[in-house]
Scaffold this active site. Structure first.
Site, PDB file in Angstrom:
ATOM      1  N   GLU A  86       0.839  -1.201   0.000  1.00  0.00           N
ATOM      2  CA  GLU A  86       0.000   0.000   0.000  1.00  0.00           C
ATOM      3  C   GLU A  86       0.873   1.249   0.000  1.00  0.00           C
ATOM      4  O   GLU A  86       0.635   2.191  -0.738  1.00  0.00           O
ATOM      5  CB  GLU A  86      -0.876  -0.045   1.247  1.00  0.00           C
ATOM      6  CG  GLU A  86      -1.658   1.205   1.515  1.00  0.00           C
ATOM      7  CD  GLU A  86      -2.472   1.021   2.778  1.00  0.00           C
ATOM      8  OE1 GLU A  86      -3.089  -0.047   2.931  1.00  0.00           O
ATOM      9  OE2 GLU A  86      -2.465   1.928   3.619  1.00  0.00           O
ATOM     10  N   GLY A 108      -5.522  -0.318   4.920  1.00  0.00           N
ATOM     11  CA  GLY A 108      -5.382  -1.422   3.965  1.00  0.00           C
ATOM     12  C   GLY A 108      -5.100  -2.755   4.628  1.00  0.00           C
ATOM     13  O   GLY A 108      -4.747  -3.725   3.956  1.00  0.00           O
TER      14      GLY A 108
HETATM   15  N1  COA Z   1      -4.842   0.217  25.027  1.00  0.00           N
HETATM   16  C1  COA Z   1      -4.559   1.499  25.301  1.00  0.00           C
HETATM   17  N2  COA Z   1      -3.700   2.247  24.598  1.00  0.00           N
HETATM   18  C2  COA Z   1      -3.094   1.643  23.550  1.00  0.00           C
HETATM   19  C3  COA Z   1      -3.340   0.310  23.213  1.00  0.00           C
HETATM   20  C4  COA Z   1      -4.248  -0.420  24.006  1.00  0.00           C
HETATM   21  N3  COA Z   1      -4.532  -1.695  23.742  1.00  0.00           N
HETATM   22  N4  COA Z   1      -2.600  -0.009  22.139  1.00  0.00           N
HETATM   23  C5  COA Z   1      -1.919   1.103  21.803  1.00  0.00           C
HETATM   24  N5  COA Z   1      -2.218   2.094  22.660  1.00  0.00           N
HETATM   25  C6  COA Z   1      -1.666   3.452  22.660  1.00  0.00           C
HETATM   26  C7  COA Z   1      -0.150   3.399  22.784  1.00  0.00           C
HETATM   27  O1  COA Z   1       0.253   3.387  24.138  1.00  0.00           O
HETATM   28  C8  COA Z   1       0.260   4.655  22.065  1.00  0.00           C
HETATM   29  O2  COA Z   1       0.047   5.763  22.915  1.00  0.00           O
HETATM   30  P1  COA Z   1       1.150   6.927  23.044  1.00  0.00           P
HETATM   31  O3  COA Z   1       1.226   7.493  21.645  1.00  0.00           O
HETATM   32  O4  COA Z   1       0.550   7.833  24.046  1.00  0.00           O
HETATM   33  O5  COA Z   1       2.399   6.229  23.442  1.00  0.00           O
HETATM   34  C9  COA Z   1      -0.760   4.768  20.951  1.00  0.00           C
HETATM   35  O6  COA Z   1      -1.894   4.040  21.377  1.00  0.00           O
HETATM   36  C10 COA Z   1      -0.257   4.188  19.638  1.00  0.00           C
HETATM   37  O7  COA Z   1       0.113   2.853  19.867  1.00  0.00           O
HETATM   38  P2  COA Z   1       1.272   2.131  19.051  1.00  0.00           P
HETATM   39  O8  COA Z   1       1.312   0.717  19.477  1.00  0.00           O
HETATM   40  O9  COA Z   1       2.547   2.932  19.150  1.00  0.00           O
HETATM   41  O10 COA Z   1       0.690   2.312  17.613  1.00  0.00           O
HETATM   42  P3  COA Z   1       1.389   2.311  16.213  1.00  0.00           P
HETATM   43  O11 COA Z   1       1.780   3.700  15.865  1.00  0.00           O
HETATM   44  O12 COA Z   1       2.400   1.229  16.112  1.00  0.00           O
HETATM   45  O13 COA Z   1       0.120   1.945  15.319  1.00  0.00           O
HETATM   46  C11 COA Z   1      -1.959   0.865  14.844  1.00  0.00           C
HETATM   47  C12 COA Z   1      -0.598   0.755  15.521  1.00  0.00           C
HETATM   48  C13 COA Z   1      -2.633  -0.482  14.944  1.00  0.00           C
HETATM   49  C14 COA Z   1      -2.806   1.933  15.495  1.00  0.00           C
HETATM   50  C15 COA Z   1      -1.711   1.247  13.348  1.00  0.00           C
HETATM   51  O14 COA Z   1      -0.885   0.282  12.763  1.00  0.00           O
HETATM   52  C16 COA Z   1      -3.005   1.353  12.560  1.00  0.00           C
HETATM   53  O15 COA Z   1      -3.628   2.378  12.573  1.00  0.00           O
HETATM   54  N6  COA Z   1      -3.403   0.251  11.859  1.00  0.00           N
HETATM   55  C17 COA Z   1      -4.639   0.184  11.092  1.00  0.00           C
HETATM   56  C18 COA Z   1      -4.420   0.383   9.619  1.00  0.00           C
HETATM   57  C19 COA Z   1      -3.433  -0.547   9.024  1.00  0.00           C
HETATM   58  O16 COA Z   1      -3.070  -1.579   9.548  1.00  0.00           O
HETATM   59  N7  COA Z   1      -2.942  -0.193   7.865  1.00  0.00           N
HETATM   60  C20 COA Z   1      -1.957  -1.024   7.194  1.00  0.00           C
HETATM   61  C21 COA Z   1      -1.429  -0.521   5.960  1.00  0.00           C
HETATM   62  S1  COA Z   1      -0.331   0.877   6.146  1.00  0.00           S
END
Ligand code: COA
Length: 450
Positions: A253, A351
């Site tokens: 993507e 995606g």
């Molecule tokens: N409960 C509470 N808070 C949570 C949590 C949970 N289960 N999981 C994550 N968080 C918080 C983290 O502590 C972090 O907070 P901070 O910024 O204050 O430290 C924040 O949420 C982001 O978490 P993190 O694990 O660092 O997220 P990331 O930046 O690695 O993103 C997703 C993970 C899942 C949100 C992201 O991959 C996403 O949006 N995915 C959906 C779309 C996708 O998969 N696209 C793929 C093609 S590009």
């Protein structure tokens, strides 16, 4: 190109006549261009690093002239038009929340529409989102009058194809990406020249946990795999463990700076790809100036609309497609939540499911959901007995394949619910295993095998 539908074939040569006259005729200021938008219109706005900032500025400056204009966008950059101050003037419809729009979506000033990324263009074509105006950012035209959508083809090009009116910011700093990535001047109604360097996304910091996860993920990536890598520290960490792999490829993507070294040293060479060999295929890009320079006029990078690149049927033509995505929460059955925290929208499906499903359909396909075992500085387990009420499942337990944390790999596909729970508990953070085991024992009425 096999697989791309006729409507994406470049417009016929006779339409390309006299484009220079047309260009000069439709060149105007941002303030003039946004006057083409009428009350009640739906405006689809380019996104991520391709957000046309000059046009956003013009709309925000003149906001009092508008009533009930819907602004549709996926990955926000400025987030400007989602602000509360525009209530009654603009209704921001988010297809994926980001840092700059999350609060507006959570507080209810902005709307949210759940949609698989590859299906966004279909919403436009079927007029479920009726595109009156597309606001895009493109390169200056080439000698034939074609502008490239640069870093963001995705839903932006389909929106321009469906729109009644296309307003384009022409930015000489937009890299000229190739593939099916162009629009002709004769398809544009208003040109606003405004040149600024694209925003940059710096490579993330990779800590010990991400390194460990990266190592586990890399062990699941075979030679000749075709990679889909999401954004963030984990995909970047995985890339650092791929130096010894052979003949890797890209059908993804998006991608960032992390892949450039692997392409330059020949690890990613697309030579053994079963579909679209010799090309790195993508629909949008986010990175630093190094990435934007790398993709500029680079014929080995094939950029196309998201209904092609992210279409699971297209993805599945890639033997050994290996997708890597992340999660917020996973329950003991393998249901993956990636876009919500309870009722609060965090991001969206993006995606993820497009690639999970494409990989499931492909010959030797693999999909990986990888994440640190805890959030909030270790206070919260991401592996839970049940997902938080209100959360939306992103990848279902029917679709899920591998789950990876810094404690190992859990295979879900083909496993019973009980075996899945056992595998997931074994890769959960040790601080949370006792409560997960208690949930397992009461749910399945048996002792957890230690
Ligand atoms: N409960 C509470 N808070 C949570 C949590 C949970 N289960 N999981 C994550 N968080 C918080 C983290 O502590 C972090 O907070 P901070 O910024 O204050 O430290 C924040 O949420 C982001 O978490 P993190 O694990 O660092 O997220 P990331 O930046 O690695 O993103 C997703 C993970 C899942 C949100 C992201 O991959 C996403 O949006 N995915 C959906 C779309 C996708 O998969 N696209 C793929 C093609 S590009």
């Amino acid at each position: 190109m096999e697989g791309e539908c006729d409507r994406y074939i470049l417009i016929s040569y006779n339409k390309a006549m006299n484009w220079k006259d047309k260009y000069n005729k439709i060149k105007m200021t941002g303030d003039e261009a946004v006057k083409l938008i009428k009350d009640g219109d739906t405006v689809v706005l380019g996104h991520a690093m391709g957000e046309p900032q000059e046009l956003v500025e013009a709309l925000s400056k003149n906001y009092q002239d508008y009533k009930d204009v819907e602004i549709v966008q996926m990955v926000p950059f400025t987030g400007e038009l989602a602000k509360e101050k525009y209530e009654g003037h603009f209704i921001y419809n988010s297809l994926f929340a980001g840092g700059s729009t999350r609060k507006a979506v959570q507080d209810g000033f902005a709307e949210f529409t759940p949609v698989f990324f590859h299906e966004v263009p279909k919403l436009f074509r079927e007029k479920l989102i009726d595109v009156n105006v597309a606001m895009i950012m493109v390169t200056p035209p080439d000698e034939h009058g074609y502008c490239s959508f640069g870093v963001s083809i995705d839903y932006t090009r389909p929106a321009a194809q469906e729109a009644d009116i296309v307003i384009a910011q022409v930015n000489k700093y937009m890299p000229r990406t190739l593939g099916n990535s162009m629009i002709h001047i004769n398809e544009i109604d208003a040109i606003v020249e405004s040149h600024h360097k694209l925003p940059e996304l710096q490579p993330p910091k990779i800590g010990d946990i991400e390194k460990k996860i990266g190592e586990y993920c890399a062990s699941l990536i075979k030679d000749e795999a075709v990679l889909q890598l999401g954004i963030g520290a984990i995909p970047d960490a995985v890339l650092t463990f791929l130096g010894d792999k052979k003949n890797l490829a890209l059908h993804t993507e998006m991608f960032s700076d992390g892949v450039i070294d692997l392409i330059e040293n020949g690890v990613i060479n697309n030579s053994k790809k079963s579909y679209m060999p010799n090309l790195s295929v993508s629909t949008f890009l986010m990175g630093t100036q190094r990435l934007y320079d790398f993709v500029d006029n680079n014929p080995s990078i094939y950029m196309a609309s998201v209904d092609f690149v992210n279409n699971p049927a297209v993805i599945s033509k890639n033997r050994r497609i290996t997708s890597l995505n992340s999660a917020i929460q996973v329950d003991l059955t393998g249901q993956v939540v990636a876009g919500t925290m309870g009722h609060k929208i965090f991001s969206g499906v993006g995606g993820q499911v497009d690639f999970v499903r494409g990989a499931a359909m492909a010959n030797e396909g693999v999909s990986i959901i990888a994440f640190p075992s805890t959030a909030s500085k270790g206070k919260i387990s991401k592996i839970v007995p049940d997902i938080t009420a209100g959360s939306m499942v992103t990848t279902t337990n029917h679709d899920v394949d591998y789950i990876v944390t810094e404690f190992g790999i859990a295979k879900m596909r083909g496993k019973t619910l009980k075996k899945r729970a056992e595998a997931l508990i074994n890769i959960a953070h040790p601080d949370f295993r006792d409560e997960l085991i208690a949930a397992y024992e009461s749910r399945y009425n048996c002792k957890f095998p230690r």
